[in-house]
Scaffold this motif. Structure first.
Motif, short mmCIF file in Angstrom:
data_model
loop_
_atom_site.label_atom_id
_atom_site.label_comp_id
_atom_site.label_asym_id
_atom_site.label_seq_id
_atom_site.Cartn_x
_atom_site.Cartn_y
_atom_site.Cartn_z
N GLY A 222 5.48 -7.42 -16.89
CA GLY A 222 5.10 -6.41 -15.91
C GLY A 222 4.11 -6.90 -14.89
N ALA A 223 3.79 -8.19 -14.88
CA ALA A 223 2.73 -8.71 -14.03
C ALA A 223 2.93 -8.43 -12.55
CB ALA A 223 2.55 -10.21 -14.27
N LEU A 224 4.15 -8.53 -12.04
CA LEU A 224 4.37 -8.30 -10.61
C LEU A 224 4.12 -6.85 -10.22
CD1 LEU A 224 7.45 -10.62 -10.10
CD2 LEU A 224 5.22 -10.88 -8.99
N ALA A 225 4.70 -5.92 -10.96
CA ALA A 225 4.49 -4.50 -10.66
C ALA A 225 3.02 -4.11 -10.87
CB ALA A 225 5.39 -3.63 -11.53
N LEU A 226 2.40 -4.65 -11.90
CA LEU A 226 0.99 -4.33 -12.17
C LEU A 226 0.08 -4.88 -11.07
CD1 LEU A 226 0.99 -4.98 -16.00
CD2 LEU A 226 0.95 -2.78 -14.84
N GLU A 227 0.42 -6.05 -10.57
CA GLU A 227 -0.33 -6.61 -9.44
C GLU A 227 -0.20 -5.69 -8.23
OE1 GLU A 227 -2.94 -9.17 -7.85
OE2 GLU A 227 -2.01 -9.82 -9.72
N ALA A 228 1.01 -5.18 -7.98
CA ALA A 228 1.23 -4.25 -6.86
C ALA A 228 0.41 -2.97 -7.05
CB ALA A 228 2.71 -3.94 -6.71
N LEU A 229 0.39 -2.43 -8.27
CA LEU A 229 -0.41 -1.23 -8.53
C LEU A 229 -1.89 -1.51 -8.30
CD1 LEU A 229 1.36 0.15 -11.73
CD2 LEU A 229 1.37 1.18 -9.44
N SER A 230 -2.37 -2.66 -8.73
CA SER A 230 -3.76 -3.03 -8.52
C SER A 230 -4.10 -3.11 -7.04
CB SER A 230 -4.06 -4.38 -9.19
OG SER A 230 -5.39 -4.78 -8.98
N ARG A 231 -3.11 -3.48 -6.22
CA ARG A 231 -3.32 -3.66 -4.78
C ARG A 231 -2.95 -2.43 -3.96
NH1 ARG A 231 -3.26 -9.47 -3.12
NH2 ARG A 231 -3.49 -10.68 -5.03
N ALA B 195 -0.22 0.04 -4.62
CA ALA B 195 1.08 0.70 -4.73
C ALA B 195 0.88 2.05 -5.42
CB ALA B 195 2.06 -0.16 -5.52
N ALA B 196 1.70 3.02 -5.06
CA ALA B 196 1.56 4.38 -5.59
C ALA B 196 2.11 4.51 -7.00
CB ALA B 196 2.25 5.38 -4.67
N GLU B 197 3.26 3.90 -7.25
CA GLU B 197 3.89 4.02 -8.57
C GLU B 197 4.87 2.88 -8.76
OE1 GLU B 197 6.90 7.25 -8.99
OE2 GLU B 197 6.23 7.77 -6.97
N ALA B 198 5.30 2.70 -10.01
CA ALA B 198 6.23 1.62 -10.33
C ALA B 198 7.15 2.02 -11.46
CB ALA B 198 5.45 0.36 -10.72
N VAL B 199 8.37 1.51 -11.38
CA VAL B 199 9.32 1.57 -12.49
C VAL B 199 9.60 0.13 -12.88
CG1 VAL B 199 11.67 2.14 -13.19
CG2 VAL B 199 10.33 3.80 -11.91
N LEU B 200 9.37 -0.18 -14.15
CA LEU B 200 9.56 -1.52 -14.67
C LEU B 200 10.81 -1.52 -15.55
CD1 LEU B 200 6.28 -0.75 -14.70
CD2 LEU B 200 6.19 -3.18 -15.16
N VAL B 201 11.80 -2.31 -15.17
CA VAL B 201 13.07 -2.38 -15.89
C VAL B 201 13.04 -3.63 -16.77
CG1 VAL B 201 15.57 -2.53 -15.67
CG2 VAL B 201 14.25 -1.19 -14.01
N GLU B 202 13.11 -3.41 -18.08
CA GLU B 202 13.08 -4.52 -19.04
C GLU B 202 13.90 -4.14 -20.26
OE1 GLU B 202 12.95 -7.79 -20.96
OE2 GLU B 202 11.97 -7.76 -19.00
N GLN B 203 14.88 -4.97 -20.58
CA GLN B 203 15.75 -4.71 -21.72
C GLN B 203 15.20 -5.28 -23.03
OE1 GLN B 203 19.70 -6.30 -21.21
NE2 GLN B 203 20.53 -5.05 -22.85
N GLY B 204 14.46 -6.37 -22.97
CA GLY B 204 13.97 -7.04 -24.18
C GLY B 204 12.83 -6.31 -24.85
N ARG B 205 12.85 -6.28 -26.17
CA ARG B 205 11.83 -5.56 -26.93
C ARG B 205 10.44 -6.19 -26.80
NH1 ARG B 205 14.50 -2.44 -31.75
NH2 ARG B 205 16.61 -2.39 -30.95
N VAL B 206 10.37 -7.51 -26.78
CA VAL B 206 9.06 -8.16 -26.63
C VAL B 206 8.47 -7.81 -25.27
CG1 VAL B 206 7.86 -10.39 -26.49
CG2 VAL B 206 9.59 -10.02 -28.26
N GLU C 175 0.84 -1.21 0.00
CA GLU C 175 0.00 0.00 0.00
C GLU C 175 0.87 1.26 0.00
OE1 GLU C 175 -3.28 2.21 -0.31
OE2 GLU C 175 -3.39 0.04 -0.19
N GLY C 176 0.71 2.08 -1.03
CA GLY C 176 1.45 3.34 -1.15
C GLY C 176 2.90 3.19 -1.55
N ALA C 177 3.33 1.99 -1.88
CA ALA C 177 4.75 1.72 -2.17
C ALA C 177 5.20 2.31 -3.51
CB ALA C 177 5.00 0.21 -2.19
#
Length: 187
Positions: free
Chosen positions: A62-71, A73-84, A50-52
């Motif tokens: 992005g499923a883990l960060a998106l799950e946190a946002l749904s529950r 969390a205040a904001e998220a930065v998703l780090v991903e190098q792959g284009r897919v 909550e509020g993280a």
């Protein structure tokens, strides 16, 4: 693959297609994600969601960060190098209507630059299994000032992981062929 809890519960997420097998993405299953968030929400660690401010290293879909946002969390930065993965993250942020709460950082998680902004209180680490990339990424996040003292790190691997210097083991659980190691960042 769906969001399993919170405001976006039940929302179907975009996944790797049959033609994207070369992307080598291994999204966290709904069952394991639910177990992770039940563990985090059980009260033993306060309420780290909550509020993280969430950092998702090797974000994939992005499923883990998106799950946190749904529950909550205040904001998220998703780090991903792959284009897919980057394409899937953008699509999933659009599906959840969370573009204003999240940012995609297209860099190598093992080579994070120094962080100048506010540090993150919750981190997800889901590297390719068995290649030592988790240790490198967590080391870079710690050295670069990405994580607050007291931050909770959720590390998914095929084997249980040991704490790195500057972290302490909080918990460790096995779910089938997946190990979840929870670490706390020391002050």
């Amino acid at each position: 693959m769906r969001i399993v809890g919170g405001a976006n519960r039940g929302l179907k997420l975009a996944e790797v297609g049959a033609g994207d097998a070369g992307a080598h993405l291994r999204p966290t299953s709904d069952r394991v994600r639910e177990a992770i968030f039940n563990l985090l929400g059980g009260g033993r660690f306060g309420d780290p969601v909550e509020g993280a401010r969430v950092l998702d290293l090797f974000a994939g879909t992005g499923a883990l960060a998106l799950e946190a946002l749904s529950r909550g969390a205040a904001e998220a930065v998703l780090v991903e190098q792959g284009r897919v993965g980057q394409k899937l993250i953008r699509e999933n942020l659009r599906l959840m209507r969370r573009e204003g709460q999240a940012r995609l950082l297209a860099v190598d998680a093992t080579r994070l630059p120094p962080h100048a902004g506010e540090a993150f209180s919750l981190a997800f680490l889901d590297p390719p299994y068995g290649r030592g990339m988790g240790q490198l990424a967590l080391g870079a996040a710690l050295a670069g000032g990405w994580l607050t003292p007291g931050a909770v790190v959720v590390w998914e691997e095929a084997e249980p992981q040991m704490p790195l210097p500057g972290t302490a083991l909080l918990d460790r659980r096995s779910y089938g062929g997946t190990w979840i190691t929870l670490l706390g960042v020391e002050p």
